[in-house]
Design an enzyme around this catalytic site. Sequence first.
Site, mmCIF file in Angstrom:
data_model
loop_
_atom_site.group_PDB
_atom_site.id
_atom_site.type_symbol
_atom_site.label_atom_id
_atom_site.label_comp_id
_atom_site.label_asym_id
_atom_site.label_seq_id
_atom_site.Cartn_x
_atom_site.Cartn_y
_atom_site.Cartn_z
ATOM 1 N N ASP A 91 0.864 -1.168 0.000
ATOM 2 C CA ASP A 91 0.000 0.000 0.000
ATOM 3 C C ASP A 91 0.907 1.227 0.000
ATOM 4 O O ASP A 91 2.018 1.198 0.514
ATOM 5 C CB ASP A 91 -0.895 -0.037 1.236
ATOM 6 C CG ASP A 91 -2.017 0.985 1.137
ATOM 7 O OD1 ASP A 91 -2.131 1.637 0.081
ATOM 8 O OD2 ASP A 91 -2.763 1.124 2.108
ATOM 9 N N SER A 92 0.410 2.295 -0.596
ATOM 10 C CA SER A 92 1.260 3.465 -0.828
ATOM 11 C C SER A 92 1.477 4.319 0.410
ATOM 12 O O SER A 92 2.344 5.183 0.426
ATOM 13 C CB SER A 92 0.612 4.355 -1.879
ATOM 14 O OG SER A 92 -0.611 4.873 -1.358
ATOM 15 N N GLY A 93 0.661 4.106 1.422
ATOM 16 C CA GLY A 93 0.750 4.972 2.589
ATOM 17 C C GLY A 93 -0.218 6.131 2.557
ATOM 18 O O GLY A 93 -0.288 6.898 3.515
ATOM 19 N N GLY A 94 -0.957 6.259 1.463
ATOM 20 C CA GLY A 94 -1.945 7.342 1.404
ATOM 21 C C GLY A 94 -2.889 7.300 2.597
ATOM 22 O O GLY A 94 -3.094 8.298 3.290
ATOM 23 N N PHE A 95 -3.410 6.119 2.870
ATOM 24 C CA PHE A 95 -4.366 5.983 3.970
ATOM 25 C C PHE A 95 -3.718 6.349 5.307
ATOM 26 O O PHE A 95 -4.320 7.047 6.139
ATOM 27 C CB PHE A 95 -4.905 4.551 4.005
ATOM 28 C CG PHE A 95 -5.944 4.327 5.063
ATOM 29 C CD1 PHE A 95 -7.244 4.760 4.876
ATOM 30 C CD2 PHE A 95 -5.617 3.697 6.255
ATOM 31 C CE1 PHE A 95 -8.204 4.570 5.868
ATOM 32 C CE2 PHE A 95 -6.577 3.498 7.247
ATOM 33 C CZ PHE A 95 -7.873 3.938 7.053
ATOM 34 N N ASP A 145 -2.373 8.306 -3.087
ATOM 35 C CA ASP A 145 -3.659 8.960 -3.326
ATOM 36 C C ASP A 145 -4.043 9.886 -2.181
ATOM 37 O O ASP A 145 -3.428 9.867 -1.113
ATOM 38 C CB ASP A 145 -4.770 7.920 -3.574
ATOM 39 C CG ASP A 145 -4.891 6.924 -2.425
ATOM 40 O OD1 ASP A 145 -3.984 6.875 -1.580
ATOM 41 O OD2 ASP A 145 -5.888 6.182 -2.377
ATOM 42 N N GLN A 225 -11.183 6.506 -6.327
ATOM 43 C CA GLN A 225 -11.761 7.164 -5.154
ATOM 44 C C GLN A 225 -13.111 7.764 -5.544
ATOM 45 O O GLN A 225 -13.641 7.462 -6.617
ATOM 46 C CB GLN A 225 -10.800 8.255 -4.653
ATOM 47 C CG GLN A 225 -9.495 7.718 -4.064
ATOM 48 C CD GLN A 225 -9.680 7.102 -2.680
ATOM 49 O OE1 GLN A 225 -10.779 7.091 -2.118
ATOM 50 N NE2 GLN A 225 -8.598 6.538 -2.154
ATOM 51 N N GLY A 253 -11.194 4.139 -0.276
ATOM 52 C CA GLY A 253 -12.133 5.037 0.394
ATOM 53 C C GLY A 253 -13.451 4.395 0.765
ATOM 54 O O GLY A 253 -14.452 5.082 0.942
ATOM 55 N N ASP A 303 -8.081 -6.963 1.441
ATOM 56 C CA ASP A 303 -7.112 -7.006 2.540
ATOM 57 C C ASP A 303 -7.725 -6.292 3.719
ATOM 58 O O ASP A 303 -8.577 -5.403 3.548
ATOM 59 C CB ASP A 303 -5.820 -6.283 2.189
ATOM 60 C CG ASP A 303 -5.958 -4.787 2.415
ATOM 61 O OD1 ASP A 303 -6.646 -4.137 1.615
ATOM 62 O OD2 ASP A 303 -5.426 -4.265 3.405
ATOM 63 N N CYS A 341 -14.214 -25.657 11.482
ATOM 64 C CA CYS A 341 -12.965 -25.069 10.990
ATOM 65 C C CYS A 341 -11.825 -26.086 11.049
ATOM 66 O O CYS A 341 -11.727 -26.865 11.988
ATOM 67 C CB CYS A 341 -12.621 -23.833 11.817
ATOM 68 S SG CYS A 341 -11.072 -23.039 11.336
ATOM 69 N N CYS A 343 -8.518 -25.202 10.818
ATOM 70 C CA CYS A 343 -7.242 -24.493 10.997
ATOM 71 C C CYS A 343 -6.388 -25.148 12.079
ATOM 72 O O CYS A 343 -6.836 -26.022 12.816
ATOM 73 C CB CYS A 343 -7.482 -23.016 11.312
ATOM 74 S SG CYS A 343 -7.897 -22.683 13.034
ATOM 75 N N CYS A 346 -8.084 -24.664 15.554
ATOM 76 C CA CYS A 346 -9.300 -25.445 15.824
ATOM 77 C C CYS A 346 -9.060 -26.944 15.799
ATOM 78 O O CYS A 346 -9.795 -27.705 16.424
ATOM 79 C CB CYS A 346 -10.395 -25.042 14.839
ATOM 80 S SG CYS A 346 -11.018 -23.379 15.154
ATOM 81 N N HIS A 372 -6.411 -18.481 13.436
ATOM 82 C CA HIS A 372 -7.775 -18.910 13.113
ATOM 83 C C HIS A 372 -8.476 -17.881 12.230
ATOM 84 O O HIS A 372 -9.097 -18.240 11.218
ATOM 85 C CB HIS A 372 -8.577 -19.137 14.393
ATOM 86 C CG HIS A 372 -10.045 -19.262 14.148
ATOM 87 N ND1 HIS A 372 -10.618 -20.416 13.660
ATOM 88 C CD2 HIS A 372 -11.054 -18.363 14.258
ATOM 89 C CE1 HIS A 372 -11.923 -20.222 13.497
ATOM 90 N NE2 HIS A 372 -12.205 -18.983 13.848
#
Lengths: 412, 412
Positions: A91-95, A145, A225, A253, A303, A341, A343, A346, A372
């Site tokens: 991720d670009s770091g915009g968020f 962004d 966006q 967004g 994600d 489950c 996993c 579990c 899990h």
Amino acid sequence: MSFQFEVQSTSDSARAAVFHTPHGPVETPAFMPVGTLATVKTLDPEDLVRMGATMILGNAYHLHLRPGDDVVKEMGGLHRFMCWDGPILTDSGGFQVFSLAKLRTLNEDGVEFQSHIDGSKRFFTPELVMQIERNLGADVIMQFDHVIPGQSDEASARDASERSIRWLARCLAEVNRLELGPPVPHLKLMRAEPDKTVVTPKYVPTRTGEFAAQLQQQALFPIVQGGIHPHIRRQAAASIASMHDWPGFGIGGLSVGEDKPAMYEMLDVVDEALPRTHPRYLMGVGFPEDLIEGVLRGVDLFDCVAPTRMGRNGAAFTHDGRLNIKRAEFRTDPRPLDESCQCATCSRFTRAYIRHLFIADEMLGLRLLSLHNVHFLLSLMRSARQAIQTGTIEEWAREWLLRFRASPPIEV
Amino acid sequence: MSFQFEVQSTSDSARAAVFHTPHGPVETPAFMPVGTLATVKTLDPEDLVRMGATMILGNAYHLHLRPGDDVVKEMGGLHRFMCWDGPILTDSGGFQVFSLAKLRTLNEDGVEFQSHIDGSKRFFTPELVMQIERNLGADVIMQFDHVIPGQSDEASARDASERSIRWLARCLAEVNRLELGPPVPHLKLMRAEPDKTVVTPKYVPTRTGEFAAQLQQQALFPIVQGGIHPHIRRQAAASIASMHDWPGFGIGGLSVGEDKPAMYEMLDVVDEALPRTHPRYLMGVGFPEDLIEGVLRGVDLFDCVAPTRMGRNGAAFTHDGRLNIKRAEFRTDPRPLDESCQCATCSRFTRAYIRHLFIADEMLGLRLLSLHNVHFLLSLMRSARQAIQTGTIEEWAREWLLRFRASPPIEV
């Protein structure tokens, strides 16, 4: 070209596909576990391999601050640094610039802000962020962004969306320069006013030595966006799609404060507006119900930090809704977190044991619940993929959501 | 009898042997990782299996307080609760009562103390501790003993040693009663003055149902105390050995503040005084140099929280002494923690990456260092065992210690 998107089956907007990357294929729909700081919190890369994760995330903002993308580059890039040889997206770091950092000042050039770690002043431009993401060396890199709150008005949403598109053009130019042009020191790109507190990292963008040999082609994803305003989203998608033959598209967004119907409506709008030949990545969305609603609206990649963050807080996804393992009722409960489950948690441990670990502040508890929850979302997307392939996605989704929503969500 | 000790090779006092238990054999000399609260901190049982751990510890004091030994019993015993089907040893809690608990009052019957968790009043007697250890269901259970500071004078050491021997007789009687006699509620054993704040756990010592079917024979180990006074150690060893045909012997009250030569001298004394036909377990000792010195003096089993506690503090054992991973010099160090180590950490991750995890407070760092440190001691004991079998233990130990001691120990 190293990046290909091979659609295998469709059912209305939903599709089962394979996204090919230099570090291997990603069967979609897929959930990508988040390794913000070059580690999916509490988990070992081997855990991720064993639960069938294919592509994971890193974060340019966080890794730029710690340990520094120059360090990651010197150590051979993010794949080698964190011992993950599957696909990675950064991720670009915009968020983060707009959510974590303090005292932001935005202009057309970029954003000046104070690090949330040490308060040092930084200045992010689209060009600098591309250099950071190049140093990290992920397979897919997101554009820088301008992110705004979920309920922003139309004027703000339009302004941010249009700026993000102008920044996208600069990101693309910088990626092309870094890939094709002669190596150029980029310190001139640090456009903040001269100030002793501005940190000027010593980037060495020359591609020489071992790292250069490893540096794969990177796929730049634009980000659509536009807040919760359908016509801005539509315009953004059209402008972006006409700019370049992108290898895929981010949808940003959303899941940032707007209500669920608005989010699903935006997904419908974007689904119509984007080409169906390329992968779509819905950023930061990771609750089971939203994954399913996204798949039905043509989203391929997701994600979110939710499964690991919830895991560290004692909350587990189950097919019957969420469960808070710290509750007294689980003190001697011999059942696994979720009886259906498979996993690593579990298949071995009881609720009673995991509750004990949480009550006693034992770190294994955080890990077992994170394991899990991540497995739960990976497995959910594998089931969705199978349902698309067998033409049963509509019924499968309806039944799954009915059972899941029958239990009230718990607060965590 | 389920417990046998099979000596395979000896070299002076050092011996390579196999300690057979109901949950499998333990090749000795061996280091036992400590799972105080039914988890070896930060590690998964599977990690322990993969690094070759055979026998691990639990702690009666801690598990009695959280989650309660009654809970562990109800969940099928400690093996099943923590998902460890190898041998387990439980410490009696003597050390914790005298080190962690507040406001102790000791009399011949036992010790009244306040829980370090919630301040509730508790009263431990040798009988109650045997009931707790029976509920936990470990293979080897330690007697409840009276532990004193390492530098205590002769009168205190004699008093505590003699009381521990009297308590040992009561432990043995209680173990026999629990194994052979009819089930009897034991609440009469709670001898503290009636007081609303005294917690009276509801023990159900009847052996019925699933748990009864699983409950294996347990080996009660006595503990040789006596501080740093050779003749008290000798008397304790003789009294204990003449009382019963014990399946093994604990050596307690060392590595608690006395200097190293005094500790090694006590090991020599106890080595002479105890039968060579049975395993000896040196309690709470886990630094590499002390393990080697112990092996040379006929010790077979060791345990210590050092490898995991140090790991969580950022310190790693290496063949060249200890290393503090947080130091700036490791920022871009591409080497593993220890270049000759084969552990899951060293075979994958750089010092630079692990340092980053520590600086960024990422839990994976604690786990990777704990993994390495525990592996280091397990591997050290495997090497010692091999050196005993090939008759080279003296040279091996000399060379190993020379290299290890050439680097000054670091503070952690």
